[in-house]
Design an enzyme around this catalytic site. Structure first.
Site, mmCIF file in Angstrom:
data_model
loop_
_atom_site.group_PDB
_atom_site.id
_atom_site.type_symbol
_atom_site.label_atom_id
_atom_site.label_comp_id
_atom_site.label_asym_id
_atom_site.label_seq_id
_atom_site.Cartn_x
_atom_site.Cartn_y
_atom_site.Cartn_z
ATOM 1 N N ASN A 1 19.380 7.005 -11.004
ATOM 2 C CA ASN A 1 19.155 6.761 -9.574
ATOM 3 C C ASN A 1 20.423 6.635 -8.716
ATOM 4 O O ASN A 1 20.536 7.325 -7.705
ATOM 5 C CB ASN A 1 18.284 5.509 -9.406
ATOM 6 C CG ASN A 1 16.814 5.856 -9.313
ATOM 7 O OD1 ASN A 1 16.408 6.641 -8.481
ATOM 8 N ND2 ASN A 1 16.018 5.282 -10.189
ATOM 9 N N GLY B 1 0.559 1.461 -5.017
ATOM 10 C CA GLY B 1 -0.528 0.559 -4.617
ATOM 11 C C GLY B 1 -1.808 1.314 -4.307
ATOM 12 O O GLY B 1 -2.910 0.928 -4.716
ATOM 13 N N LYS C 1 13.518 0.920 -19.102
ATOM 14 C CA LYS C 1 13.294 1.673 -17.859
ATOM 15 C C LYS C 1 14.455 1.430 -16.895
ATOM 16 O O LYS C 1 14.931 2.353 -16.226
ATOM 17 C CB LYS C 1 11.963 1.254 -17.227
ATOM 18 C CG LYS C 1 11.580 2.141 -16.067
ATOM 19 C CD LYS C 1 10.164 1.939 -15.605
ATOM 20 C CE LYS C 1 9.844 2.922 -14.491
ATOM 21 N NZ LYS C 1 8.677 2.559 -13.719
ATOM 22 N N ASN D 1 10.193 -2.070 -10.360
ATOM 23 C CA ASN D 1 11.282 -1.574 -11.203
ATOM 24 C C ASN D 1 12.293 -2.688 -11.412
ATOM 25 O O ASN D 1 12.308 -3.683 -10.690
ATOM 26 C CB ASN D 1 12.025 -0.438 -10.484
ATOM 27 C CG ASN D 1 11.350 0.894 -10.694
ATOM 28 O OD1 ASN D 1 10.708 1.127 -11.718
ATOM 29 N ND2 ASN D 1 11.500 1.780 -9.715
ATOM 30 N N ASN E 1 16.840 4.145 -15.165
ATOM 31 C CA ASN E 1 16.995 4.141 -13.707
ATOM 32 C C ASN E 1 18.467 3.984 -13.311
ATOM 33 O O ASN E 1 18.922 4.629 -12.375
ATOM 34 C CB ASN E 1 16.180 3.006 -13.071
ATOM 35 C CG ASN E 1 14.697 3.330 -12.973
ATOM 36 O OD1 ASN E 1 13.859 2.456 -13.095
ATOM 37 N ND2 ASN E 1 14.358 4.585 -12.773
ATOM 38 N N PRO F 1 0.808 -1.228 0.000
ATOM 39 C CA PRO F 1 0.000 0.000 0.000
ATOM 40 C C PRO F 1 0.840 1.277 0.000
ATOM 41 O O PRO F 1 0.520 2.226 0.698
ATOM 42 C CB PRO F 1 -0.827 -0.135 1.283
ATOM 43 C CG PRO F 1 0.014 -0.976 2.178
ATOM 44 C CD PRO F 1 0.971 -1.783 1.340
ATOM 45 N N ALA G 1 2.705 4.393 -2.506
ATOM 46 C CA ALA G 1 2.058 5.374 -3.388
ATOM 47 C C ALA G 1 1.422 4.692 -4.606
ATOM 48 O O ALA G 1 0.263 4.957 -4.951
ATOM 49 C CB ALA G 1 3.081 6.414 -3.828
ATOM 50 N N ASN H 1 17.487 15.295 -9.871
ATOM 51 C CA ASN H 1 17.819 14.741 -11.190
ATOM 52 C C ASN H 1 18.444 15.787 -12.116
ATOM 53 O O ASN H 1 19.403 15.509 -12.828
ATOM 54 C CB ASN H 1 16.572 14.153 -11.852
ATOM 55 C CG ASN H 1 16.057 12.929 -11.112
ATOM 56 O OD1 ASN H 1 16.691 12.478 -10.163
ATOM 57 N ND2 ASN H 1 14.925 12.402 -11.539
HETATM 58 O O1 KPL Z 1 11.904 6.501 -12.164
HETATM 59 C C1 KPL Z 1 12.671 7.274 -11.654
HETATM 60 C C2 KPL Z 1 12.976 7.088 -10.225
HETATM 61 O O2 KPL Z 1 13.143 8.060 -9.518
HETATM 62 O O3 KPL Z 1 13.012 5.919 -9.804
HETATM 63 C C3 KPL Z 1 13.350 8.343 -12.452
HETATM 64 C C4 KPL Z 1 13.076 8.129 -13.912
HETATM 65 C C5 KPL Z 1 14.814 8.305 -12.202
HETATM 66 C C6 KPL Z 1 12.785 9.702 -12.149
HETATM 67 O O4 KPL Z 1 13.122 10.200 -10.911
#
Ligand code: KPL
Length: 301
Positions: A190, A15, A182, A101, A186, A11, A13, A200
């Site tokens: 990240n 979810g 993706k 992710n 990331n 639960p 954000a 970012n």
């Molecule tokens: O998906 C993102 C994350 O913060 O995990 C990005 C694309 C880096 C955007 O902040």
């Protein structure tokens, strides 16, 4: 729960965003490690507020039924434990939907789960507003597919339902490529944002810009060796486009570090480093970042 139910485990954000939309078009149960207020408020990107009463359970106390869909919306490192806990309570085999992710949970749970396993890759932006609600910060799109393309009708049903619920979605036949793309973005944003504790957009400036470029070069070499086609504009353009579009954001890994939570390091850098190892590719920059994040890691719960 009846057999049309969407059980959402995790639960956070995402979810809650999912639950607060799907509840208008299907029966929904939201489950987590602890109970939250059943009345939850969704703040839309336009700033209006919608309140919904949700059915909520602790995962370990879920009633023994078989929902149509089990959505896992936890962070990647918590997904397997959440799956085990939820499945221990269910009587049958739902379609599993993985919203994580990276590219670690997906192949692992695809091997483990007896029923269909769908993967969702989303660009929806949402933040928690305490225990009582979620703020839908930016509208995005969700792609749904399964790794071996065996469940296209189920993917289409789910994408259509999400659309009816107000979350743009499409069923796709190349979800693995989308997950890798993706992951690449990331991986370029990240870890550096988390290491240097910067937003970012600051990655565009010195001394960070060349660091990002070197990571992209390593990622691109690994992707080529794995046979993952680059995005139409190329890896560099994709990453800089996302950096520009999220310039003001704190990347999720930075938020995790600042909050003292574990990060998704293993789900994001792990598959890249394993692939590099398989193909004998040296990755000094990715490896150094991985070591740094591993050393400063919080234990996973
Ligand atoms: O998906 C993102 C994350 O913060 O995990 C990005 C694309 C880096 C955007 O902040």
């Amino acid at each position: 729960m009846d057999d049309q139910t969407h059980l959402i485990v995790g639960p956070g954000a995402l979810g809650r965003l999912l639950a607060l939309h799907l509840t208008d078009v299907a029966p929904v149960v939201l489950a987590g490690r602890r109970m939250l207020p059943t009345e939850q408020i969704l703040t839309t990107p336009e700033g209006t507020q919608r309140t919904r009463r949700l059915v909520m359970h602790e995962v370990d106390r879920l009633p023994p039924t078989t929902p149509a869909f089990l959505h896992l919306t936890t962070k990647a490192y918590a997904a397997e434990a959440a799956y085990t806990a939820a499945m221990a309570r269910l009587t049958g085999t739902p379609a599993l939907v993985l919203w994580q992710n990276g590219y670690q949970v997906q192949p692992e749970l695809d091997r483990r789960h007896q029923g269909p396993v769908l993967c969702a890759s989303t660009t929806e932006g949402a933040w928690l507003s305490g225990d009582h609600g979620v703020s839908h910060a930016g509208r995005g799109i969700t792609c749904i597919g399964d790794l071996a393309n065996r469940h296209a009708p189920t993917c289409r049903v789910l994408a259509a339902l999400l659309g009816q619920a107000g979350l743009a979605a499409e069923a796709v036949t190349d979800i693995d490529v989308r997950l890798w793309h993706k992951l690449a973005v990331n991986a370029a944003i990240n870890p550096l944002a988390a290491r240097f504790r910067i937003r970012n957009g600051q990655l565009r400036d010195r001394p960070f810009r060349p660091m990002v470029e070197r990571i992209i070069d390593e990622v691109a070499t690994i992707m080529a060796a794995e046979g993952i086609a680059p995005p139409a504009a190329g890896w560099h353009a994709l990453v800089w486009q996302v950096v520009g579009g999220t310039a003001n954001n704190r990347a999720s890994m930075l938020q995790d570090v600042l909050a003292g939570r574990p990060t998704e390091r293993e789900a994001i850098l792990g598959p890249l480093l394993s692939a590099a190892h398989r193909h004998d590719i040296v990755t000094p920059n990715l490896s150094e970042l991985d070591d740094f994040l591993a050393r400063s890691a919080q234990p996973q719960r």
